[in-house]
Motif scaffolding. Structure first.
Motif, PDB file in Angstrom:
ATOM      1  N   THR A  16     -25.739 -15.452  12.357  1.00 49.64           N
ATOM      2  CA  THR A  16     -25.424 -16.299  12.478  1.00 49.64           C
ATOM      3  C   THR A  16     -26.628 -16.071  13.658  1.00 49.64           C
ATOM      4  OG1 THR A  16     -24.130 -15.683  14.405  1.00 49.64           O
ATOM      5  CG2 THR A  16     -23.258 -17.037  12.722  1.00 49.64           C
ATOM      6  N   GLU A  17     -27.178 -14.882  13.578  1.00 48.52           N
ATOM      7  CA  GLU A  17     -28.141 -14.411  14.924  1.00 48.52           C
ATOM      8  C   GLU A  17     -29.338 -14.581  14.177  1.00 48.52           C
ATOM      9  OE1 GLU A  17     -26.616 -10.314  16.012  1.00 48.52           O
ATOM     10  OE2 GLU A  17     -25.464 -11.383  17.560  1.00 48.52           O
ATOM     11  N   VAL A  18     -28.771 -14.452  13.359  1.00 44.47           N
ATOM     12  CA  VAL A  18     -30.410 -14.502  12.222  1.00 44.47           C
ATOM     13  C   VAL A  18     -31.237 -15.827  12.377  1.00 44.47           C
ATOM     14  CG1 VAL A  18     -32.054 -13.720   9.976  1.00 44.47           C
ATOM     15  CG2 VAL A  18     -30.172 -12.027  11.083  1.00 44.47           C
ATOM     16  N   ALA A  19     -29.416 -16.599  11.816  1.00 45.69           N
ATOM     17  CA  ALA A  19     -30.058 -17.913  11.680  1.00 45.69           C
ATOM     18  C   ALA A  19     -30.830 -18.578  12.788  1.00 45.69           C
ATOM     19  CB  ALA A  19     -29.198 -19.034  11.225  1.00 45.69           C
ATOM     20  N   ALA A  20     -30.529 -18.088  13.811  1.00 54.72           N
ATOM     21  CA  ALA A  20     -31.103 -18.291  15.868  1.00 54.72           C
ATOM     22  C   ALA A  20     -32.499 -18.472  15.712  1.00 54.72           C
ATOM     23  CB  ALA A  20     -29.855 -18.030  16.511  1.00 54.72           C
ATOM     24  N   ARG A  21     -32.603 -17.484  14.656  1.00 54.15           N
ATOM     25  CA  ARG A  21     -33.887 -17.159  15.035  1.00 54.15           C
ATOM     26  C   ARG A  21     -34.968 -17.444  13.477  1.00 54.15           C
ATOM     27  NH1 ARG A  21     -31.773 -11.732  15.908  1.00 54.15           N
ATOM     28  NH2 ARG A  21     -32.740 -11.407  13.974  1.00 54.15           N
ATOM     29  N   HIS A  22     -34.415 -18.452  12.953  1.00 53.00           N
ATOM     30  CA  HIS A  22     -35.029 -19.056  11.942  1.00 53.00           C
ATOM     31  C   HIS A  22     -35.493 -20.194  12.102  1.00 53.00           C
ATOM     32  CE1 HIS A  22     -36.493 -19.996   7.958  1.00 53.00           C
ATOM     33  NE2 HIS A  22     -36.290 -18.692   7.440  1.00 53.00           N
ATOM     34  N   PRO A  23     -36.885 -20.805  12.083  1.00 49.92           N
ATOM     35  CA  PRO A  23     -37.367 -22.273  12.588  1.00 49.92           C
ATOM     36  C   PRO A  23     -36.711 -23.309  11.746  1.00 49.92           C
ATOM     37  CG  PRO A  23     -38.902 -21.029  11.235  1.00 49.92           C
ATOM     38  CD  PRO A  23     -37.880 -19.986  11.614  1.00 49.92           C
ATOM     39  N   CYS A  24     -36.271 -22.754  11.183  1.00 49.27           N
ATOM     40  CA  CYS A  24     -35.984 -24.297   9.557  1.00 49.27           C
ATOM     41  C   CYS A  24     -33.827 -23.784   9.444  1.00 49.27           C
ATOM     42  CB  CYS A  24     -36.262 -23.304   8.073  1.00 49.27           C
ATOM     43  SG  CYS A  24     -38.479 -23.561   8.000  1.00 49.27           S
ATOM     44  N   ALA A  25     -33.591 -23.291  10.041  1.00 52.88           N
ATOM     45  CA  ALA A  25     -31.868 -22.537  10.059  1.00 52.88           C
ATOM     46  C   ALA A  25     -31.267 -24.067  10.625  1.00 52.88           C
ATOM     47  CB  ALA A  25     -31.717 -21.569  10.678  1.00 52.88           C
ATOM     48  N   TRP A  26     -30.978 -24.795   9.743  1.00 53.45           N
ATOM     49  CA  TRP A  26     -29.801 -25.765  10.134  1.00 53.45           C
ATOM     50  C   TRP A  26     -29.058 -25.973  11.432  1.00 53.45           C
ATOM     51  CZ3 TRP A  26     -31.002 -30.467   8.769  1.00 53.45           C
ATOM     52  CH2 TRP A  26     -30.149 -31.141   8.378  1.00 53.45           C
ATOM     53  N   PHE A  27     -28.328 -24.412  11.177  1.00 53.73           N
ATOM     54  CA  PHE A  27     -27.482 -24.232  12.407  1.00 53.73           C
ATOM     55  C   PHE A  27     -27.667 -23.045  13.443  1.00 53.73           C
ATOM     56  CE2 PHE A  27     -23.833 -26.086  10.183  1.00 53.73           C
ATOM     57  CZ  PHE A  27     -23.667 -26.950  10.898  1.00 53.73           C
ATOM     58  N   PRO A  28     -29.313 -22.946  13.846  1.00 57.01           N
ATOM     59  CA  PRO A  28     -29.538 -22.232  14.936  1.00 57.01           C
ATOM     60  C   PRO A  28     -28.990 -21.705  16.287  1.00 57.01           C
ATOM     61  CG  PRO A  28     -31.126 -23.994  15.487  1.00 57.01           C
ATOM     62  CD  PRO A  28     -29.927 -24.237  14.517  1.00 57.01           C
ATOM     63  N   THR A  29     -28.036 -21.025  15.578  1.00 62.06           N
ATOM     64  CA  THR A  29     -26.823 -21.435  17.015  1.00 62.06           C
ATOM     65  C   THR A  29     -25.909 -19.872  16.851  1.00 62.06           C
ATOM     66  OG1 THR A  29     -26.602 -23.580  18.074  1.00 62.06           O
ATOM     67  CG2 THR A  29     -24.992 -21.685  18.665  1.00 62.06           C
ATOM     68  N   ALA A  30     -26.951 -18.980  17.792  1.00 57.34           N
ATOM     69  CA  ALA A  30     -25.394 -17.025  17.320  1.00 57.34           C
ATOM     70  C   ALA A  30     -23.651 -17.593  17.745  1.00 57.34           C
ATOM     71  CB  ALA A  30     -26.281 -16.305  18.523  1.00 57.34           C
ATOM     72  N   ARG A  31     -23.030 -16.705  16.952  1.00 57.42           N
ATOM     73  CA  ARG A  31     -21.567 -17.171  17.476  1.00 57.42           C
ATOM     74  C   ARG A  31     -21.261 -15.781  17.308  1.00 57.42           C
ATOM     75  NH1 ARG A  31     -19.887 -22.160  17.702  1.00 57.42           N
ATOM     76  NH2 ARG A  31     -21.027 -23.712  17.298  1.00 57.42           N
ATOM     77  N   THR A  32     -20.471 -15.817  18.115  1.00 61.02           N
ATOM     78  CA  THR A  32     -19.462 -14.429  18.013  1.00 61.02           C
ATOM     79  C   THR A  32     -18.423 -14.490  16.739  1.00 61.02           C
ATOM     80  OG1 THR A  32     -17.350 -15.256  19.367  1.00 61.02           O
ATOM     81  CG2 THR A  32     -19.538 -14.771  20.614  1.00 61.02           C
ATOM     82  N   PRO A  33     -18.349 -13.525  16.178  1.00 59.19           N
ATOM     83  CA  PRO A  33     -16.720 -13.247  15.293  1.00 59.19           C
ATOM     84  C   PRO A  33     -15.564 -14.058  15.647  1.00 59.19           C
ATOM     85  CG  PRO A  33     -17.517 -10.414  15.816  1.00 59.19           C
ATOM     86  CD  PRO A  33     -18.537 -11.612  17.208  1.00 59.19           C
TER      87      PRO A  33
END
Length: 475
Positions: free
Chosen positions: A180-197
């Motif tokens: 999720t942390e990688v997705a949060a930095r990707h401009p094309c991610a559908w859910f660009p939100t870092a989440r906790t375990p």
């Protein structure tokens, strides 16, 4: 390429992605000799590759579409590299897209595009393995939904780790939170939100259990509008177009398959096919896992990541990371096309940072596998195809006999409990081993479902009967 708000069809998204790739390499547009389009689940006409080529002003010698399978993007790239290395082609456009968000909105009456008009084009040629992903035993038990099959695999991994389903779910939250942390930095991610375990693993109203141990936030998300494209070309063509300085190099590739039907796999918690493809690709490149700078492991469900890490000998917390996109649950799971996004992202990272990268892709139920090694510089050995023939023969020979009728005792080899949207238990399929070593796919008998929520089924003794087989817990 991502579309978050406006309705769009999959062909339009594919065209947009293709145009971005072609605009990034303007000297190659006229030289595209083949258009390979990943199988599209969203509504499109019978000749999407032909239509895309026309709309992009291309005149390829050949167009083609792939069969179902998330391995297809990497398989297409490796296949293009084979043809280019053999001197058969100079430039191939690999493209794919999904518009499931828009398609579902249209079905629900919210407006949006329908299927791309068929026109007068003949259907595009289809390439790839056309075998169905499920066999007679799976079909009889209605065991065809990916989340249920992958949850079966996960149950074996939980048992192997000595965890209950609940304990294992928390461990999976730890595994997937960095995604999720990688997705949060990707401009094309559908859910660009870092989440906790805990946010990923804790069941709740907005994170319902789908198939134990998986809650929604550990599952691939198909309802996305995303597209991607890459150009695979010879170095000579890149030089002629003045693009050699921005080239990223295909070093090697390999393909393999596990025992085809999940019910016949002797160990549902491992993937010798994935290990064969990964090992062969790295060996062909002349490197080992320690020499790879970054990875993207297929991640439709956590067990795919676990098996991919095992195949490469990687720890879950490897400092290089296990994804460059954020994975299918967070970056998005555009049908069969996710790994093309991974390849495009890997190429961008290698351009900026140098080094090497590995992409692993899979299709059906962790059934068919493709692996690719990429480098910022030319491959020391040139492009190489990894040899998996001997490994494939061993894998195929390991298949268990699967019966569609059984009567008597058995032991659960893999199992999951499936929940409806309201939280009630609606199914509990298992793979069970009979005393003579044969395998059976069975569903819970009437009256058993009520007590199975949260139950660890692997290793439980059951009594199987009927056609299709059903089971009662023994003791």
């Amino acid at each position: 390429m991502v579309e978050r708000t406006e309705p769009v069809d999959a062909l339009e998204l594919a065209v947009r992605a293709a145009e971005l790739a072609l605009d990034d390499a303007p000297g190659l547009r006229r030289g595209v000799q083949q258009v390979s389009m990943v199988n599209v689940l969203s509504p499109v006409g019978p000749a999407p590759a032909t239509a895309l080529a026309r709309r992009c002003g291309l005149a390829p010698r050949r167009v083609e579409v792939g069969t179902i399978g998330g391995n297809t993007p990497q398989w297409f790239v490796g296949r293009a590299a084979d043809a280019i290395a053999a001197g058969e082609l100079d430039s191939v456009l690999v493209v794919g897209a999904e518009a499931q968000r828009s398609a579902r909105r249209a079905v629900a009456g919210g407006g949006g595009p329908g299927a791309t008009p068929a026109g007068d084009d003949a259907p595009d040629p289809v390439v790839g393995d056309t075998r169905p992903g499920a066999g007679p035993a799976e079909l009889a038990a209605r065991l065809v939904t990916p989340v249920q099959v992958y949850a079966l695999f996960e149950s074996v991994l939980a048992r192997r780790a000595g965890r209950t389903q609940a304990e294992h779910r928390l461990a999976l939250g730890e595994l997937m939170a960095p995604f999720t942390e990688v997705a949060a930095r990707h401009p094309c991610a559908w859910f660009p939100t870092a989440r906790t375990p805990g946010e990923l693993a804790t069941p709740g109203p907005d994170n319902r259990i789908v198939a134990e141990p998986y809650p929604k936030r550990l599952c691939a998300v198909l309802g996305v509008d995303q597209g991607a494209a890459v150009l695979v070309t010879s170095l000579a063509a890149a030089r002629a177009a003045g693009l050699a300085d921005q080239a990223v190099f295909c070093w090697s590739g390999a393909d393999a398959a596990d025992v085809w039907f999940p019910s016949a796999r002797p160990d549902p918690g491992s993937s010798p096919g994935m290990a064969a493809a990964a090992g062969a690709a790295l060996a062909a490149a002349g490197i080992g896992p320690d020499d790879v700078g970054r990875f993207d492991l297929y991640s439709c469900f956590p067990c795919a990541v676990e098996m991919g890490a095992e195949a490469l000998g990687l720890a879950w917390d490897d400092p290089r990371g296990l994804t460059v996109t954020g994975g299918l649950p967070y970056f998005g799971g555009p049908g069969n096309n996710y790994s093309l996004h991974a390849i495009a992202t890997m190429a961008e990272r290698l351009r900026r940072e140098g080094g090497t990268g590995y992409v692993g892709a899979l299709g059906w139920y962790a059934t068919k596998h493709a692996a690719g090694v990429y480098g910022a510089g030319p491959a020391p050995r040139g492009w190489r195809r990894g040899d998996t023939a001997a490994a494939q023969r061993r894998i195929d020979a390991s298949a268990l006999a699967v019966v569609e009728e059984a009567e008597g005792p058995a032991v659960v080899a893999a199992g999951t409990v499936v929940h409806s949207r309201d939280g009630s238990v609606v199914a509990a399929p298992v793979l069970a081993d009979l005393p003579d070593g044969r395998r059976v796919v069975a569903t819970a008998a009437e009256g058993e479902l009520g007590g199975l929520a949260g139950c660890d089924l692997v290793g439980r003794a059951v009594a199987v009967s009927g056609t299709p087989p059903r089971y009662h817990l023994a003791g």
